[in-house]
Structures are given as structure tokens and as C-alpha cells.
Design a protein around this motif. Structure first.
Motif, PDB file in Angstrom:
ATOM      1  N   ARG A 103     -43.532 -57.422  33.251  1.00 42.11           N
ATOM      2  CA  ARG A 103     -42.085 -57.690  33.255  1.00 42.11           C
ATOM      3  C   ARG A 103     -41.739 -58.739  34.306  1.00 42.11           C
ATOM      4  O   ARG A 103     -40.939 -59.653  34.058  1.00 42.11           O
ATOM      5  CB  ARG A 103     -41.330 -56.385  33.509  1.00 42.11           C
ATOM      6  N   GLU A 104     -42.337 -58.630  35.491  1.00 41.57           N
ATOM      7  CA  GLU A 104     -42.023 -59.559  36.569  1.00 41.57           C
ATOM      8  C   GLU A 104     -42.594 -60.954  36.292  1.00 41.57           C
ATOM      9  O   GLU A 104     -41.960 -61.966  36.607  1.00 41.57           O
ATOM     10  CB  GLU A 104     -42.553 -59.003  37.892  1.00 41.57           C
ATOM     11  N   GLU A 105     -43.776 -61.029  35.697  1.00 47.54           N
ATOM     12  CA  GLU A 105     -44.331 -62.335  35.336  1.00 47.54           C
ATOM     13  C   GLU A 105     -43.468 -63.007  34.272  1.00 47.54           C
ATOM     14  O   GLU A 105     -43.173 -64.198  34.351  1.00 47.54           O
ATOM     15  CB  GLU A 105     -45.764 -62.197  34.825  1.00 47.54           C
ATOM     16  N   THR A 106     -43.048 -62.227  33.286  1.00 44.74           N
ATOM     17  CA  THR A 106     -42.220 -62.781  32.217  1.00 44.74           C
ATOM     18  C   THR A 106     -40.894 -63.293  32.754  1.00 44.74           C
ATOM     19  O   THR A 106     -40.358 -64.289  32.262  1.00 44.74           O
ATOM     20  CB  THR A 106     -41.965 -61.711  31.134  1.00 44.74           C
ATOM     21  N   ALA A 107     -40.365 -62.640  33.782  1.00 44.11           N
ATOM     22  CA  ALA A 107     -39.084 -63.054  34.358  1.00 44.11           C
ATOM     23  C   ALA A 107     -39.133 -64.466  34.927  1.00 44.11           C
ATOM     24  O   ALA A 107     -38.093 -65.107  35.087  1.00 44.11           O
ATOM     25  CB  ALA A 107     -38.657 -62.063  35.438  1.00 44.11           C
ATOM     26  N   THR A 108     -40.327 -64.970  35.208  1.00 46.57           N
ATOM     27  CA  THR A 108     -40.456 -66.320  35.757  1.00 46.57           C
ATOM     28  C   THR A 108     -40.624 -67.369  34.658  1.00 46.57           C
ATOM     29  O   THR A 108     -40.673 -68.563  34.946  1.00 46.57           O
ATOM     30  CB  THR A 108     -41.680 -66.409  36.694  1.00 46.57           C
ATOM     31  N   GLY A 144     -45.105 -59.427  25.196  1.00 47.86           N
ATOM     32  CA  GLY A 144     -45.753 -58.153  24.939  1.00 47.86           C
ATOM     33  C   GLY A 144     -45.262 -56.927  25.680  1.00 47.86           C
ATOM     34  O   GLY A 144     -45.897 -55.871  25.623  1.00 47.86           O
ATOM     35  N   TYR A 145     -44.119 -57.010  26.371  1.00 50.14           N
ATOM     36  CA  TYR A 145     -43.669 -55.853  27.153  1.00 50.14           C
ATOM     37  C   TYR A 145     -43.395 -54.640  26.268  1.00 50.14           C
ATOM     38  O   TYR A 145     -43.887 -53.536  26.527  1.00 50.14           O
ATOM     39  CB  TYR A 145     -42.427 -56.224  27.958  1.00 50.14           C
ATOM     40  N   SER A 146     -42.613 -54.824  25.200  1.00 50.72           N
ATOM     41  CA  SER A 146     -42.283 -53.688  24.338  1.00 50.72           C
ATOM     42  C   SER A 146     -43.502 -53.207  23.564  1.00 50.72           C
ATOM     43  O   SER A 146     -43.706 -52.000  23.390  1.00 50.72           O
ATOM     44  CB  SER A 146     -41.143 -54.057  23.376  1.00 50.72           C
ATOM     45  N   VAL A 172     -50.238 -64.423  26.870  1.00 51.31           N
ATOM     46  CA  VAL A 172     -49.843 -63.553  27.982  1.00 51.31           C
ATOM     47  C   VAL A 172     -49.930 -62.100  27.545  1.00 51.31           C
ATOM     48  O   VAL A 172     -50.476 -61.238  28.254  1.00 51.31           O
ATOM     49  CB  VAL A 172     -48.412 -63.877  28.460  1.00 51.31           C
ATOM     50  N   ALA A 173     -49.400 -61.799  26.361  1.00 49.44           N
ATOM     51  CA  ALA A 173     -49.422 -60.430  25.846  1.00 49.44           C
ATOM     52  C   ALA A 173     -50.852 -59.912  25.737  1.00 49.44           C
ATOM     53  O   ALA A 173     -51.159 -58.788  26.186  1.00 49.44           O
ATOM     54  CB  ALA A 173     -48.725 -60.379  24.486  1.00 49.44           C
TER      55      ALA A 173
END
Length: 292
Positions: A103-108, A144-146, A172-173
Motif C-alpha cells: 500500500r505504501e509503495e503504491t502511494a508513491t 495488487g493490493y485487493s 509490482v503485484a
């Protein structure tokens, strides 16, 4: 705002969760055992109003709803909600950490607003567990978070077909699927979801899936829904994200193509007697259970 998901005639406990600046919804539909023949049972819709961040509590304006008090999600309330969200996993805090790091990587990253919120991922994972799902589909994976949240709660023999057209975000996922030890549960399909779903139907996979989640191109919702209705079994659940579309669907001054498409989809689903539905303000999605 609160809502309930109707699944196979059962009413789940009320669920509350929101994202500041976003309004999230889910539909639930219940299907007949015969995949090609549907009954004439009524669909059910739970609707909510759109609210601003200003007031903590708002009274529904329509007196026919009994002057219902509905909470508005302010940053303070949402912060409290997130402190009470346990990111989905099996048992280990290690999995919590992997989800948080993703989640934190995706936020960037560019397009990070497409990632579902932790409370929505928690709800998706819980629905999969309640349903006892073993075969799932996700349309629109992004990073891929969900899908990771769902894969973590699937049994070891379970499978999630993950449809994504963007190769970079899919890399990434896949990296996080590997880190979490669930790559054997995720069948990654790179390409257009419509092509993937059609090929699955042609391969004889109709009515063999328990659960599906859609968070992809809004103007394709009608197409995704019809294809998934052929793939998800009777009594299975389909969750459609963004049906409140950040509140735009309730604003008569907003008439762009995506908003109009979602409005059209919502109207069609409301009148669709093949399914029972529930619009829930979580993750801007809608949960659909097919009728038995």
C-alpha cells in the motif's frame, strides 16, 4: 454511512467505512442454480445520500426515511476508522506488513488513487471468507493490493484469476504475490479483461466461480457484469467498485461519459430481476449476489 450486504437471503451485520473525498458502494446479487435461466424475484437496493466532510452527523432530507441520522466521514473519523482496520491476512503479522508495504509503495506511484483503501480490502477479504469462496476473479488488479488481500484468505487450493492490462503495475503485484507466498493462488492474465473473460467462458468455466471484484474501466461495467454473470455460480457474489463515483452520480451538473455510464449501469442493475443487489458506501463499490 452504513449499509448491509444481502447474500443468498442472509442479511450480514451492518458495515461502516468511508474514504475522505470518496464515496464507495457495493452491490450484492443472488442467482438461480441454472446459469442460463433466471427467476422473477425482486432485486433489493440500499441507497445513501452523498455528504460533505463538514458536519459529523447529517439528517437524511427525505422524511420517508424516518429522519435517519447518517454520519459524515471527516478526516478525524476516518483516521479513527483506519486505526481499527486489521489488514487481511491468515494469522501472521508478517502478512500485515507485506500488505502495508504494498500500500505504501503504491502511494508513491502514478495513479495511486486507484488502489483500494484498507477498509475496503478488509471487507472484500471478509466476504470471501463468509462465502467460503475457492475460485475468484478480479477485473482490474493495478498493483495488487485487493487481490493480495483476497489471495491471503483463500484456501491453499484456491485460485484468483487476476485480469490487468497494464504490464508495469502487474509486475509490482506479482512481486508482492511472491513475497507473500501466494503466487500459486493467483492466475495472472495480462490483457484486456473482456478478452480474458470471454476466453474463460469459451473454455467451459461458466458458473464455476464463487466471487468476483471489478475495479476497472467504468464505461465497460455493463460488459463486465454480463460476462461475470455467466462465470459466477448461483449464489455467488460480484462486487463492483465506484458505483457512487466520488458522489458524481448524484450531481445533476456532472454529465461526463464515465459518470453517465455508471448512472446507466446503476439504473439497469436496479431493474435486473436476475440479481439481488445492495449498494454499500464502502470503496465506492457495489456488491452483487446472483439469485438462486
Amino acid at each position: 454511512m452504513t449499509g448491509s450486504v444481502i447474500h443468498c437471503g442472509w442479511m450480514f451485520p451492518q458495515l461502516t467505512s468511508f474514504v475522505p473525498g470518496r464515496l464507495c458502494t457495493s452491490y450484492a446479487a443472488i442467482a438461480r442454480p441454472n446459469c442460463h435461466s433466471f427467476g422473477r424475484r425482486k432485486s433489493y437496493l440500499l441507497t445513501t445520500n452523498c455528504f460533505s466532510d463538514v458536519a459529523a452527523v447529517t439528517i437524511a432530507s427525505d422524511h420517508n426515511y424516518g429522519n435517519k441520522q447518517v454520519i459524515s466521514i471527516t478526516p478525524r473519523v476516518y483516521d479513527y476508522l483506519l486505526t481499527n482496520v486489521r489488514e487481511p491476512s491468515v494469522t501472521s503479522s508478517w502478512f500485515f506488513r507485506i500488505l502495508r508495504e504494498l500500500r505504501e509503495e503504491t502511494a508513491t506511484m502514478h495513479g495511486s488513487q486507484m488502489q483500494v483503501s484498507p477498509d475496503q480490502a478488509q471487507l472484500l477479504a471478509m466476504l470471501v471468507q463468509i462465502l467460503g469462496a475457492k475460485r475468484c476473479i478480479e477485473v482490474g488488479v493495478y498493483t495488487g493490493y485487493s487481490s493480495l488481500a483476497v489471495a491471503l484468505v483463500l484456501p491453499d487450493s484456491g485460485i484468483l484469476v487476476a485480469c490487468e492490462r497494464d504490464k508495469n503495475s502487474l509486475e509490482v503485484a506479482k512481486r508482492y504475490y511472491d513475497r507473500a507466498g501466494v503466487p500459486h493462488k493467483v492466475d495472472v492474465r495480462h490483457g484486456l479483461a473482456v478478452d480474458t473473460l470471454n476466453s474463460m467462458i469459451e473454455n467451459g468455466e461458466g458458473c464455476s466461480y464463487d466471487f468476483a471484484f471489478v475495479d476497472a474501466e467504468k464505461r465497460m461495467y455493463h460488459d463486465y457484469f454480463e460476462l461475470l454473470l455467466k462465470l459466477v455460480r448461483a449464489g455467488g457474489v460480484i462486487v463492483i467498485d465506484n458505483v457512487l463515483w466520488h458522489g458524481k452520480v448524484a450531481d445533476p451538473l456532472v454529465n461526463d461519459k464515465k459518470t453517465e455510464s455508471i448512472r446507466s449501469f446503476n439504473r439497469a442493475l436496479l431493474d435486473d430481476e436476475r440479481v439481488s443487489i445492495s449498494m454499500v458506501p464502502v470503496g465506492d463499490g457495489m456488491t452483487i449476489c446472483r439469485k438462486r
